[in-house]
Scaffold this active site. Structure first.
Site, short mmCIF file in Angstrom:
data_model
loop_
_atom_site.label_atom_id
_atom_site.label_comp_id
_atom_site.label_asym_id
_atom_site.label_seq_id
_atom_site.Cartn_x
_atom_site.Cartn_y
_atom_site.Cartn_z
N HIS A 228 0.84 -1.32 -0.02
CA HIS A 228 -0.01 0.00 -0.03
C HIS A 228 0.92 1.15 0.02
CE1 HIS A 228 -3.27 2.77 1.18
NE2 HIS A 228 -3.83 1.84 0.74
N ASP B 66 -8.17 -4.93 -0.83
CA ASP B 66 -8.42 -5.69 -1.98
C ASP B 66 -8.15 -7.02 -1.80
OD1 ASP B 66 -7.36 -2.68 -3.63
OD2 ASP B 66 -9.42 -3.46 -3.62
C1 SDX Z 1 -5.90 0.67 -3.12
O1 SDX Z 1 -3.92 5.13 -1.70
C2 SDX Z 1 -5.05 4.47 -1.31
O2 SDX Z 1 -5.62 4.56 -0.14
C3 SDX Z 1 -5.58 3.33 -2.06
C4 SDX Z 1 -6.74 1.99 -1.54
C5 SDX Z 1 -8.07 3.09 -1.47
O3 SDX Z 1 -8.93 2.67 -0.52
O4 SDX Z 1 -8.19 4.22 -2.05
O5 SDX Z 1 -6.24 1.74 -0.32
C6 SDX Z 1 -7.07 1.40 -2.46
O6 SDX Z 1 -5.39 1.06 -4.14
C7 SDX Z 1 -5.29 -0.54 -2.26
C8 SDX Z 1 -3.88 -1.07 -3.16
C9 SDX Z 1 -4.23 -1.92 -4.11
N1 SDX Z 1 -3.27 -2.29 -5.12
C10 SDX Z 1 -2.69 -3.50 -5.14
O7 SDX Z 1 -3.09 -4.43 -4.24
C11 SDX Z 1 -1.81 -3.67 -6.29
C12 SDX Z 1 -0.28 -4.66 -5.76
N2 SDX Z 1 0.41 -3.66 -4.84
C13 SDX Z 1 1.38 -2.75 -5.44
O8 SDX Z 1 1.23 -2.63 -6.89
C14 SDX Z 1 1.88 -1.92 -4.53
O9 SDX Z 1 2.24 -2.24 -3.30
C15 SDX Z 1 1.18 -0.34 -4.46
C16 SDX Z 1 0.86 0.13 -5.75
C17 SDX Z 1 -0.19 -0.82 -3.75
C18 SDX Z 1 1.91 0.54 -3.62
O10 SDX Z 1 3.11 1.02 -4.37
P1 SDX Z 1 4.17 1.66 -3.72
O11 SDX Z 1 4.01 2.30 -2.24
O12 SDX Z 1 4.52 2.74 -4.56
O13 SDX Z 1 5.17 0.64 -3.39
P2 SDX Z 1 6.58 0.38 -4.29
O14 SDX Z 1 6.05 0.44 -5.59
O15 SDX Z 1 7.47 1.82 -3.86
O16 SDX Z 1 6.96 -0.79 -3.68
C19 SDX Z 1 8.08 -0.74 -2.69
C20 SDX Z 1 8.88 -2.14 -2.89
C21 SDX Z 1 9.40 -2.50 -4.26
O17 SDX Z 1 10.40 -3.33 -4.09
P3 SDX Z 1 11.72 -2.73 -4.04
O18 SDX Z 1 12.15 -1.97 -5.35
O19 SDX Z 1 12.16 -1.94 -2.81
O20 SDX Z 1 12.70 -3.93 -4.24
O21 SDX Z 1 7.82 -3.17 -2.58
C22 SDX Z 1 7.80 -4.06 -3.82
C23 SDX Z 1 8.15 -3.24 -4.83
O22 SDX Z 1 8.56 -3.96 -5.81
N3 SDX Z 1 5.95 -4.26 -3.79
C24 SDX Z 1 5.74 -5.49 -4.13
C25 SDX Z 1 4.23 -5.11 -4.04
N4 SDX Z 1 3.92 -4.03 -3.64
C26 SDX Z 1 5.12 -3.17 -3.57
N5 SDX Z 1 6.26 -6.60 -4.49
C27 SDX Z 1 5.45 -7.57 -4.68
N6 SDX Z 1 4.24 -7.54 -4.76
C28 SDX Z 1 3.57 -6.41 -4.18
N7 SDX Z 1 2.21 -6.31 -4.24
#
Ligand code: SDX
Length: 427
Positions: free
Chosen positions: A306, A363
């Site tokens: 998140h 989700d």
């Molecule tokens: C919602 O913002 C809100 O409030 C949204 C929401 C709402 O109510 O409106 O809560 C609803 O959108 C919930 C989120 C739903 N999305 C997902 O479940 C999709 C999967 N999650 C990821 O795509 C990700 O976690 C995000 C987009 C949700 C958050 O991304 P961030 O905060 O930008 O995290 P990041 O991309 O900077 O990741 C940090 C690290 C990275 O690895 P490194 O580069 O540090 O090695 O964590 C990894 C990422 O690759 N990572 C994941 C991951 N999420 C982050 N690795 C594997 N699986 C994942 N799901």
């Protein structure tokens, strides 16, 4: 606490005010930065940037706290109904009996769709993604209610708000029914808001509709849990679109489109597709965990991580319990729930996820409940949009009541420096 911060730049010292919120969040007010220091800030994705002051929702990502107008999400999800929460988010207080009665009646009076909009809906291919259909129909509402374009006074605003709250559930039910080739029918005006949504969605022309209280209770809880989440991607979209003085319907239509993305609200559909893929692949969760950690693999564990929560998403905790209860009440033994639990257990014990503070989000479990309610995967994000509707409306109204300026971020240009035009013959 000091009230200012100093920036030393180019041998000059600039003072910037500090802003403290009611939950002790501290922000640097940089609104004078460019004029005084000819500097701007850069923060792709705005992870460190506040776009506004808001009184609607407070969340603490480190502590896993979520409150709507000061009330905890746990209390509201377990004790309130969705219409009460909508009123609370939009107007700032829980309604008393008369206020809720009048609000509900005002909505019922408007819960009719112009027959020409029904024709537009029927002109879409049945295979069209419901989020695209809902976004366009929401924007299309203004064709039948031109007064919602320029909302300049509180009466117009109240009318536009009621129209959206009244018509979107009908459109959600009709989009759901259209995909199944079912007649687009109204429900029963004497039912409650969520009860009527369930009837409009689940009634069948060939048999008497009998309300399933488990389904209504699950929908009520899910809609409340999705109702607002401060400046998430889609809500920020609604605020910035509304800041140009675009109408409420157009602003919410833009919010629906933003929510559609699989990194945002579209994740609930992506989670179910991921879990079913794991199930069809033999249920080997370890294989998909490895894919999620493999940087060369674009696969991410949908429903995990998140932008803000670096602890458990409090909504996920509530939905996880509800998922178990709904499946038990409906007598459903869905192996996908077991796969979800196995995946969650593995991720919570895996260093990659623990180090990055990746927890299940709202989700991760919601799709399991929607599936149990026989709602197809493509409709999951539409249900999220219906839940988020009062939050979008509340933020749009707050932005307008506060007379906030049109949103217009700056940028750091990294393109070409000045160069002369080259005629076609010389290129
Ligand atoms: C919602 O913002 C809100 O409030 C949204 C929401 C709402 O109510 O409106 O809560 C609803 O959108 C919930 C989120 C739903 N999305 C997902 O479940 C999709 C999967 N999650 C990821 O795509 C990700 O976690 C995000 C987009 C949700 C958050 O991304 P961030 O905060 O930008 O995290 P990041 O991309 O900077 O990741 C940090 C690290 C990275 O690895 P490194 O580069 O540090 O090695 O964590 C990894 C990422 O690759 N990572 C994941 C991951 N999420 C982050 N690795 C594997 N699986 C994942 N799901």
């Amino acid at each position: 606490m000091s009230k200012k911060v100093n920036i030393n730049y180019n041998n000059l010292n600039f003072e910037l005010d500090l802003v403290k919120g009611s939950e002790n969040e501290i922000g640097i007010d940089i609104s004078s930065l460019r004029n005084n220091a000819n500097l701007i800030t850069l923060d792709p994705g705005f992870k460190n940037t506040g776009s506004c002051k808001s009184s609607i929702t407070f969340l603490d990502g480190e502590k896993g706290i979520l409150r709507y107008r000061g009330y905890s999400i746990e209390d509201l999800a377990n004790k309130a109904n969705f219409l009460e929460v909508a009123y609370l988010l939009i107007f700032g207080e829980l309604p008393n009996k008369k206020q809720l009665h009048d609000f509900s009646n005002d909505i019922k009076e408007r819960a009719i769709i112009d027959e020409d909009l029904r024709i537009i809906l029927n002109s879409y291919p049945r295979s069209a993604h419901p989020m695209g259909v809902l976004s366009s129909l929401t924007s299309g509402l203004v064709a039948f209610d031109p007064s919602a374009v320029n909302i300049d006074d509180e009466d117009d605003m109240y009318d536009a708000i009621l129209n959206l709250l009244a018509k979107i559930p009908v459109l959600v039910a009709w989009v759901y029914r259209r995909r199944q080739g079912l007649p687009l029918e109204y429900g029963d005006i004497n039912l409650g808001y969520v009860e009527n949504l369930a009837k409009m969605m689940f009634q069948r022309p060939n048999k008497k509709y009998i309300q399933n209280d488990t389904i209504v209770s699950a929908l009520n809880k899910l809609l409340i849990l999705h109702a607002d989440h401060e400046q998430n991607c889609s809500t920020s979209t609604v605020r910035i679109v509304g800041s140009s003085y675009a109408g409420l319907f157009a602003s919410v239509s833009a919010g629906i489109s933003a929510l559609w993305g699989r990194l945002h609200g579209g994740a609930n559909q992506a989670v179910l597709e991921m879990l079913e893929k794991i199930q069809n692949d033999g249920g080997d969760t370890k294989k998909f965990m490895s894919k999620a950690k493999d940087k060369s693999d674009p696969f991410r564990l949908m429903g995990f991580g998140h932008r803000v929560y670096k602890n458990f998403d409090p909504r996920a905790k509530i939905i996880k319990v509800a998922a178990h209860e709904v499946l038990k009440d409906l007598g459903i033994d869905d192996p996908v729930l077991d796969i979800a639990k196995a995946l969650e257990k593995e991720a919570l014990e895996d260093n990659y996820f623990v180090e990055r503070k990746l927890y299940p989000n709202v989700d991760f479990y919601s799709g399991i409940i929607y599936k149990a309610l026989e709602i197809p995967n493509e409709m999951f994000t539409v249900m999220f949009a219906l839940g988020r509707l009062p939050g979008w409306i509340a933020h749009w109204r707050e932005m307008r009541m506060n007379k906030e300026p049109i949103g217009r971020p700056r940028q750091i240009y990294i393109g070409e420096n000045p160069r002369d035009y080259i005629s076609l013959t010389k290129r």
